[in-house]
Design an enzyme around this catalytic site. Structure first.
Site, PDB file in Angstrom:
ATOM      1  N   SER A 143       0.848  -1.204   0.000  1.00 11.62           N
ATOM      2  CA  SER A 143       0.000   0.000   0.000  1.00 11.62           C
ATOM      3  C   SER A 143       0.877   1.246   0.000  1.00 11.62           C
ATOM      4  CB  SER A 143      -0.854   0.028   1.269  1.00 11.62           C
ATOM      5  OG  SER A 143      -1.470   1.293   1.415  1.00 11.62           O
ATOM      6  N   TYR A 156      -1.396  -0.483  10.342  1.00  6.29           N
ATOM      7  CA  TYR A 156      -1.594  -0.774   8.913  1.00  6.29           C
ATOM      8  C   TYR A 156      -0.340  -0.415   8.124  1.00  6.29           C
ATOM      9  CZ  TYR A 156      -3.737  -0.812   4.251  1.00  6.29           C
ATOM     10  OH  TYR A 156      -4.034  -1.071   2.928  1.00  6.29           O
TER      11      TYR A 156
HETATM   12  P1  NAP Z   1     -11.530  -5.434   0.111  1.00  5.37           P
HETATM   13  O1  NAP Z   1     -12.394  -5.060  -1.042  1.00  5.37           O
HETATM   14  O2  NAP Z   1     -11.928  -5.031   1.484  1.00  5.37           O
HETATM   15  O3  NAP Z   1     -11.303  -7.023   0.055  1.00  5.37           O
HETATM   16  C1  NAP Z   1     -10.533  -7.622   1.057  1.00  5.37           C
HETATM   17  C2  NAP Z   1     -10.362  -9.079   0.718  1.00  5.37           C
HETATM   18  O4  NAP Z   1      -9.524  -9.660   1.716  1.00  5.37           O
HETATM   19  C3  NAP Z   1     -11.666  -9.846   0.725  1.00  5.37           C
HETATM   20  O5  NAP Z   1     -11.621 -10.841  -0.263  1.00  5.37           O
HETATM   21  C4  NAP Z   1     -11.678 -10.473   2.117  1.00  5.37           C
HETATM   22  O6  NAP Z   1     -12.407 -11.692   2.201  1.00  5.37           O
HETATM   23  C5  NAP Z   1     -10.202 -10.764   2.312  1.00  5.37           C
HETATM   24  N1  NAP Z   1      -9.860 -10.882   3.714  1.00  5.37           N
HETATM   25  C6  NAP Z   1      -9.922  -9.926   4.677  1.00  5.37           C
HETATM   26  N2  NAP Z   1      -9.570 -10.450   5.871  1.00  5.37           N
HETATM   27  C7  NAP Z   1      -9.280 -11.747   5.647  1.00  5.37           C
HETATM   28  C8  NAP Z   1      -8.874 -12.814   6.472  1.00  5.37           C
HETATM   29  N3  NAP Z   1      -8.669 -12.655   7.796  1.00  5.37           N
HETATM   30  N4  NAP Z   1      -8.679 -14.041   5.910  1.00  5.37           N
HETATM   31  C9  NAP Z   1      -8.877 -14.220   4.588  1.00  5.37           C
HETATM   32  N5  NAP Z   1      -9.264 -13.259   3.736  1.00  5.37           N
HETATM   33  C10 NAP Z   1      -9.460 -12.037   4.273  1.00  5.37           C
HETATM   34  O7  NAP Z   1     -10.046  -4.859  -0.066  1.00  5.37           O
HETATM   35  P2  NAP Z   1      -9.235  -4.339  -1.359  1.00  5.37           P
HETATM   36  O8  NAP Z   1      -9.382  -2.878  -1.420  1.00  5.37           O
HETATM   37  O9  NAP Z   1      -9.530  -5.192  -2.529  1.00  5.37           O
HETATM   38  O10 NAP Z   1      -7.755  -4.608  -0.832  1.00  5.37           O
HETATM   39  C11 NAP Z   1      -6.975  -5.733  -1.245  1.00  5.37           C
HETATM   40  C12 NAP Z   1      -5.557  -5.495  -0.765  1.00  5.37           C
HETATM   41  O11 NAP Z   1      -5.064  -4.271  -1.327  1.00  5.37           O
HETATM   42  C13 NAP Z   1      -5.431  -5.356   0.755  1.00  5.37           C
HETATM   43  O12 NAP Z   1      -4.271  -6.018   1.202  1.00  5.37           O
HETATM   44  C14 NAP Z   1      -5.285  -3.858   0.959  1.00  5.37           C
HETATM   45  O13 NAP Z   1      -4.578  -3.553   2.129  1.00  5.37           O
HETATM   46  C15 NAP Z   1      -4.549  -3.453  -0.287  1.00  5.37           C
HETATM   47  N6  NAP Z   1      -4.743  -2.040  -0.615  1.00  5.37           N
HETATM   48  C16 NAP Z   1      -5.963  -1.556  -1.002  1.00  5.37           C
HETATM   49  C17 NAP Z   1      -6.094  -0.211  -1.295  1.00  5.37           C
HETATM   50  C18 NAP Z   1      -7.381   0.405  -1.757  1.00  5.37           C
HETATM   51  O14 NAP Z   1      -7.390   1.647  -1.970  1.00  5.37           O
HETATM   52  N7  NAP Z   1      -8.464  -0.341  -1.943  1.00  5.37           N
HETATM   53  C19 NAP Z   1      -4.983   0.647  -1.162  1.00  5.37           C
HETATM   54  C20 NAP Z   1      -3.778   0.118  -0.756  1.00  5.37           C
HETATM   55  C21 NAP Z   1      -3.659  -1.235  -0.487  1.00  5.37           C
HETATM   56  P3  NAP Z   1     -14.008 -11.671   2.583  1.00  5.37           P
HETATM   57  O15 NAP Z   1     -14.679 -11.023   1.397  1.00  5.37           O
HETATM   58  O16 NAP Z   1     -14.346 -13.100   2.736  1.00  5.37           O
HETATM   59  O17 NAP Z   1     -14.115 -10.852   3.818  1.00  5.37           O
END
Ligand code: NAP
Length: 243
Positions: A143, A156
């Protein structure tokens, strides 16, 4: 560039957001895909359908990545259903917002275990097989918080910066084995993760808009294909952090 046809990818957090789109993009590139998720079964099933519509195999694996048995469950089930893991996308993550004074050891550990320790445990589990076969891709979904601190909190930012150190160490130690390790540092990609956070707005982004999941997913595929890129962090952030 390496052909990804018939490669096996394991994507954690593949039920929603960036992980879901990355899983589908890898399937379009020819991979069979194992989809890890925590509790969103219906969403994960819909991603599996999309993978199968690309003509590839999909397997759904529910597992809380913060649990110590998760790596074995995820990798063991993938191996049993699809074969050895060629591409690991450590994407599952959480971003609970805590002010400094609200942080305690339990909250810290939950975030670190989910975002960072899982990346370590899963990578450790797949590396011996990748090394033996002479081909592997480790991809960390970090991130911009690793670079700028971010708006979620120290827990985080530390978990995401930890993924970068882990990635660089693997890249260095595994160089020459056919395994590459890289990271993506997204910022403000329109997913559930950034919804309902008043501190997050497109005004933070020089390009003036949130990113889309496919703008991250295409880089995952690119890194999987390219054997000459290792130890790198790719910023997909609309100019929020310039390196
Ligand atoms: P999201 O839409 O909230 O999706 C999160 C995913 O992680 C879901 O599939 C969720 O599964 C899974 N997850 C969460 N906790 C878990 C656990 N304990 N065990 C197994 N699976 C788990 O998030 P996203 O925005 O796509 O983010 C994906 C990655 O990108 C993350 O690592 C995040 O930190 C990183 N990121 C995102 C952004 C952004 O702007 N969106 C920015 C920087 C970094 P369930 O659906 O089953 O809960």
């Amino acid at each position: 560039m390496d052909d990804l046809v018939h490669r096996v990818a394991l994507v954690t957090g593949a039920s929603r957001g960036i992980g879901a789109e990355s899983a589908i993009a890898l399937a379009r590139a020819g991979c069979n895909v194992a989809l890890g998720y925590n509790s969103s079964k219906a969403e994960a099933e819909s991603v599996a359908r999309a993978v199968r519509e690309c003509g590839q195999k999909a397997v759904l694996i529910p597992a809380d990545v913060s649990a110590s048995a998760a790596a074995e469950m995820l990798v063991g089930s993938t191996e049993a259903e699809l074969g050895p893991v060629d591409i690991l996308v450590n994407n599952a993550g959480i971003n609970p917002v805590y002010a400094i004074d609200e942080l305690n050891l339990e909250r810290w550990q939950t975030t670190l275990q989910t975002n960072l320790t899982s990346s370590f445990m899963l990578s450790q589990r797949v590396i011996p097989g990748m090394r033996e076969r002479g081909w592997g891709r480790l991809i960390m979904m970090s991130s911009v918080a690793a670079q700028l601190g971010g708006v979620i909190g120290p827990h985080y930012a530390a978990s995401k910066a930890g993924q970068l150190g882990l990635m660089r160490s693997y890249a260095r130690l595994l160089a020459g084995t056919g395994i590459t390790a890289n990271a993506i540092a997204p910022a403000l990609i329109e997913t559930d993760m950034i919804a309902d956070n008043d501190n997050i707005s497109p005004d933070l982004i020089p390009l003036g808009r949130f990113g889309a999941v496919d703008e991250v997913a295409e880089l995952v595929v690119h890194m999987a294909r390219n054997a000459y890129i290792t130890g790198q962090t790719f910023n997909v952030n609309g100019g929020m952090y310039m390196s």
